[in-house]
Design a protein around this motif. Structure first.
Motif, PDB file in Angstrom:
ATOM      1  N   GLU A   1       0.826  -1.202   0.000  1.00  0.00           N
ATOM      2  CA  GLU A   1       0.000   0.000   0.000  1.00  0.00           C
ATOM      3  C   GLU A   1       0.861   1.254   0.000  1.00  0.00           C
ATOM      4  OE1 GLU A   1      -2.484  -0.540   3.411  1.00  0.00           O
ATOM      5  OE2 GLU A   1      -4.149  -1.288   2.218  1.00  0.00           O
ATOM      6  N   MET A   2       1.969   1.213   0.745  1.00  0.00           N
ATOM      7  CA  MET A   2       2.850   2.361   0.803  1.00  0.00           C
ATOM      8  C   MET A   2       3.407   2.674  -0.577  1.00  0.00           C
ATOM      9  SD  MET A   2       6.392   2.895   2.987  1.00  0.00           S
ATOM     10  CE  MET A   2       7.443   2.107   1.747  1.00  0.00           C
ATOM     11  N   ARG A   3       3.829   1.640  -1.294  1.00  0.00           N
ATOM     12  CA  ARG A   3       4.409   1.861  -2.613  1.00  0.00           C
ATOM     13  C   ARG A   3       3.363   2.346  -3.602  1.00  0.00           C
ATOM     14  NH1 ARG A   3       7.876  -3.727  -2.250  1.00  0.00           N
ATOM     15  NH2 ARG A   3       9.756  -2.863  -1.329  1.00  0.00           N
ATOM     16  N   VAL A   4       2.173   1.751  -3.536  1.00  0.00           N
ATOM     17  CA  VAL A   4       1.093   2.176  -4.427  1.00  0.00           C
ATOM     18  C   VAL A   4       0.717   3.618  -4.141  1.00  0.00           C
ATOM     19  CG1 VAL A   4      -1.352   1.868  -4.982  1.00  0.00           C
ATOM     20  CG2 VAL A   4       0.151  -0.122  -4.825  1.00  0.00           C
ATOM     21  N   ARG A   5       0.664   3.976  -2.864  1.00  0.00           N
ATOM     22  CA  ARG A   5       0.298   5.334  -2.481  1.00  0.00           C
ATOM     23  C   ARG A   5       1.297   6.345  -3.029  1.00  0.00           C
ATOM     24  NH1 ARG A   5       0.019   7.682   3.709  1.00  0.00           N
ATOM     25  NH2 ARG A   5      -0.549   9.805   3.168  1.00  0.00           N
ATOM     26  N   GLU A   6       2.592   6.033  -2.952  1.00  0.00           N
ATOM     27  CA  GLU A   6       3.608   6.963  -3.452  1.00  0.00           C
ATOM     28  C   GLU A   6       3.415   7.235  -4.937  1.00  0.00           C
ATOM     29  OE1 GLU A   6       7.788   6.515  -2.291  1.00  0.00           O
ATOM     30  OE2 GLU A   6       7.111   5.015  -0.862  1.00  0.00           O
ATOM     31  N   VAL A   7       3.221   6.162  -5.729  1.00  0.00           N
ATOM     32  CA  VAL A   7       3.045   6.317  -7.171  1.00  0.00           C
ATOM     33  C   VAL A   7       1.754   7.061  -7.468  1.00  0.00           C
ATOM     34  CG1 VAL A   7       2.720   5.087  -9.346  1.00  0.00           C
ATOM     35  CG2 VAL A   7       4.405   4.256  -7.696  1.00  0.00           C
ATOM     36  N   SER A   8       0.691   6.687  -6.752  1.00  0.00           N
ATOM     37  CA  SER A   8      -0.612   7.301  -6.968  1.00  0.00           C
ATOM     38  C   SER A   8      -0.584   8.787  -6.646  1.00  0.00           C
ATOM     39  CB  SER A   8      -1.668   6.595  -6.109  1.00  0.00           C
ATOM     40  OG  SER A   8      -2.911   7.251  -6.201  1.00  0.00           O
ATOM     41  N   GLU A   9       0.021   9.140  -5.495  1.00  0.00           N
ATOM     42  CA  GLU A   9       0.080  10.541  -5.094  1.00  0.00           C
ATOM     43  C   GLU A   9       0.883  11.361  -6.096  1.00  0.00           C
ATOM     44  OE1 GLU A   9       1.680  10.567  -1.172  1.00  0.00           O
ATOM     45  OE2 GLU A   9      -0.278  10.467  -0.219  1.00  0.00           O
ATOM     46  N   ALA A  10       1.987  10.819  -6.554  1.00  0.00           N
ATOM     47  CA  ALA A  10       2.814  11.546  -7.508  1.00  0.00           C
ATOM     48  C   ALA A  10       2.023  11.881  -8.761  1.00  0.00           C
ATOM     49  CB  ALA A  10       4.059  10.729  -7.858  1.00  0.00           C
ATOM     50  N   GLY A  11       1.246  10.923  -9.242  1.00  0.00           N
ATOM     51  CA  GLY A  11       0.419  11.151 -10.426  1.00  0.00           C
ATOM     52  C   GLY A  11      -0.653  12.193 -10.181  1.00  0.00           C
ATOM     53  N   ARG A  12      -1.258  12.164  -8.997  1.00  0.00           N
ATOM     54  CA  ARG A  12      -2.320  13.116  -8.689  1.00  0.00           C
ATOM     55  C   ARG A  12      -1.768  14.529  -8.548  1.00  0.00           C
ATOM     56  NH1 ARG A  12      -3.953   9.133  -4.875  1.00  0.00           N
ATOM     57  NH2 ARG A  12      -3.689  10.569  -3.124  1.00  0.00           N
ATOM     58  N   TYR A  13      -0.613  14.668  -7.902  1.00  0.00           N
ATOM     59  CA  TYR A  13      -0.024  15.995  -7.740  1.00  0.00           C
ATOM     60  C   TYR A  13       0.280  16.613  -9.105  1.00  0.00           C
ATOM     61  CZ  TYR A  13       0.697  14.548  -2.885  1.00  0.00           C
ATOM     62  OH  TYR A  13       0.520  14.107  -1.604  1.00  0.00           O
ATOM     63  N   GLU A  14       0.780  15.787 -10.027  1.00  0.00           N
ATOM     64  CA  GLU A  14       1.082  16.268 -11.376  1.00  0.00           C
ATOM     65  C   GLU A  14      -0.211  16.673 -12.087  1.00  0.00           C
ATOM     66  OE1 GLU A  14       3.152  17.359 -14.692  1.00  0.00           O
ATOM     67  OE2 GLU A  14       4.131  16.554 -12.897  1.00  0.00           O
ATOM     68  N   SER A  15      -1.260  15.857 -11.921  1.00  0.00           N
ATOM     69  CA  SER A  15      -2.531  16.122 -12.584  1.00  0.00           C
ATOM     70  C   SER A  15      -3.231  17.344 -12.020  1.00  0.00           C
ATOM     71  CB  SER A  15      -3.438  14.890 -12.458  1.00  0.00           C
ATOM     72  OG  SER A  15      -4.730  15.156 -12.961  1.00  0.00           O
ATOM     73  N   TYR A  16      -3.284  17.453 -10.698  1.00  0.00           N
ATOM     74  CA  TYR A  16      -4.026  18.547 -10.057  1.00  0.00           C
ATOM     75  C   TYR A  16      -3.296  19.880 -10.139  1.00  0.00           C
ATOM     76  CZ  TYR A  16      -6.508  14.687  -7.674  1.00  0.00           C
ATOM     77  OH  TYR A  16      -7.216  13.562  -7.371  1.00  0.00           O
ATOM     78  N   TYR A  17      -2.000  19.843  -9.810  1.00  0.00           N
ATOM     79  CA  TYR A  17      -1.278  21.091  -9.594  1.00  0.00           C
ATOM     80  C   TYR A  17      -0.095  21.316 -10.534  1.00  0.00           C
ATOM     81  CZ  TYR A  17      -3.629  20.254  -5.089  1.00  0.00           C
ATOM     82  OH  TYR A  17      -4.554  19.977  -4.112  1.00  0.00           O
ATOM     83  N   GLY A  18       0.206  20.323 -11.382  1.00  0.00           N
ATOM     84  CA  GLY A  18       1.370  20.448 -12.241  1.00  0.00           C
ATOM     85  C   GLY A  18       2.680  20.349 -11.477  1.00  0.00           C
ATOM     86  N   ILE A  19       2.659  19.645 -10.334  1.00  0.00           N
ATOM     87  CA  ILE A  19       3.843  19.510  -9.485  1.00  0.00           C
ATOM     88  C   ILE A  19       4.523  18.168  -9.733  1.00  0.00           C
ATOM     89  CG2 ILE A  19       4.635  19.222  -7.106  1.00  0.00           C
ATOM     90  CD1 ILE A  19       2.538  21.222  -6.255  1.00  0.00           C
ATOM     91  N   ASP A  20       5.802  18.207  -9.988  1.00  0.00           N
ATOM     92  CA  ASP A  20       6.613  17.001 -10.113  1.00  0.00           C
ATOM     93  C   ASP A  20       7.329  16.794  -8.778  1.00  0.00           C
ATOM     94  OD1 ASP A  20       8.334  14.951 -10.670  1.00  0.00           O
ATOM     95  OD2 ASP A  20       9.448  16.009 -12.245  1.00  0.00           O
ATOM     96  N   VAL A  21       6.822  15.877  -7.939  1.00  0.00           N
ATOM     97  CA  VAL A  21       7.395  15.705  -6.604  1.00  0.00           C
ATOM     98  C   VAL A  21       8.807  15.139  -6.652  1.00  0.00           C
ATOM     99  CG1 VAL A  21       5.199  15.500  -5.380  1.00  0.00           C
ATOM    100  CG2 VAL A  21       6.262  13.457  -6.348  1.00  0.00           C
ATOM    101  N   SER A  22       9.216  14.601  -7.791  1.00  0.00           N
ATOM    102  CA  SER A  22      10.588  14.092  -7.903  1.00  0.00           C
ATOM    103  C   SER A  22      11.587  15.233  -8.135  1.00  0.00           C
ATOM    104  CB  SER A  22      10.691  13.074  -9.033  1.00  0.00           C
ATOM    105  OG  SER A  22      10.492  13.691 -10.299  1.00  0.00           O
ATOM    106  N   ASP A  23      11.092  16.424  -8.468  1.00  0.00           N
ATOM    107  CA  ASP A  23      11.952  17.586  -8.658  1.00  0.00           C
ATOM    108  C   ASP A  23      12.216  18.225  -7.300  1.00  0.00           C
ATOM    109  OD1 ASP A  23      13.288  19.872  -9.346  1.00  0.00           O
ATOM    110  OD2 ASP A  23      11.596  20.823 -10.360  1.00  0.00           O
ATOM    111  N   GLN A  24      13.412  18.074  -6.803  1.00  0.00           N
ATOM    112  CA  GLN A  24      13.761  18.578  -5.476  1.00  0.00           C
ATOM    113  C   GLN A  24      14.687  19.792  -5.544  1.00  0.00           C
ATOM    114  OE1 GLN A  24      15.348  14.969  -3.744  1.00  0.00           O
ATOM    115  NE2 GLN A  24      13.564  13.876  -4.526  1.00  0.00           N
TER     116      GLN A  24
END
Length: 204
Positions: free
Chosen positions: A137-160
């Motif tokens: 669940e933790m791994r699925v959540r990370e991938v899922s959240e990353a996709g949602r952040y990109e979709s909703y806000y245009g944020i790439d969470v991998s960009d630090q």
């Protein structure tokens, strides 16, 4: 004189608004608790607010995570609450710590210091074994959240690139990590700061 933190033997007098971000098991909660003691300030965790949302809806964490995958309602409700906290403390001129995956983005230019924590996946999995979330669940959540952040806000969470400190928490003890961050806070001088990245407010 501020009371010294038991773990580090030191305390820091500061009015910085600090954000801490990273994936599950990165050590953010431990660091935030240490910062709260050392700075004698409060902190708000995105995880705590997520649990509040689950309780308000009479759902388990796993159920709320699944619900968040179905629409943007949960994510936006969480992010609006975190944004409100950031706005309040960003204008207070008092020390505060805000922790969530998007804390640095939600705080925007209100934040004085933005920190990103991470650790190898196997370390993070081991750290979260006693939590309600299962490893898968933790791994699925990370991938899922990353996709949602990109979709909703245009944020790439991998960009630090806009974080001021990026640390692999598996390389230091919690006490050593706290000491490193406290030193950065203690030595920070806004008068000579030429490296802050402008971060526009995201549309919620």
């Amino acid at each position: 004189m501020m009371e010294e933190d038991a773990a580090t033997g030191r305390s820091v007098d500061s009015n910085l608004f600090i954000t801490v971000s990273g994936p599950p098991g990165c050590g953010a909660t431990t660091l935030c608790k240490g910062l709260s003691r050392s700075l004698e300030c409060g902190y708000v965790s995105g995880g705590d607010i997520f649990r509040e949302l689950a309780e308000e809806r009479g759902m388990s964490l796993s159920q709320l995570i699944a619900k968040a995958d179905e629409s943007d309602e949960i994510d936006r409700a969480l992010d609006r609450r975190l944004r409100t906290v950031a706005e309040q403390w960003g204008a207070s001129n008092k020390p505060f710590v805000l922790e969530s995956r998007l804390a640095g983005w939600l705080a925007g230019n209100r934040a004085d210091l933005r920190i990103w924590l991470d650790a190898p996946e196997e370390v993070r999995v081991e750290r979260t074994r006693d939590r309600e979330e299962l490893e898968a669940e933790m791994r699925v959540r990370e991938v899922s959240e990353a996709g949602r952040y990109e979709s909703y806000y245009g944020i790439d969470v991998s960009d630090q690139s806009f974080y001021d400190l990026q640390m692999n928490t598996a390389r230091w003890s919690p006490e050593a990590l706290l000491d490193i961050v406290l030193r950065a806070i203690e030595d920070y001088d806004p008068e000579v700061d030429e490296g802050a990245f402008y971060t526009p407010d995201i549309e919620l």
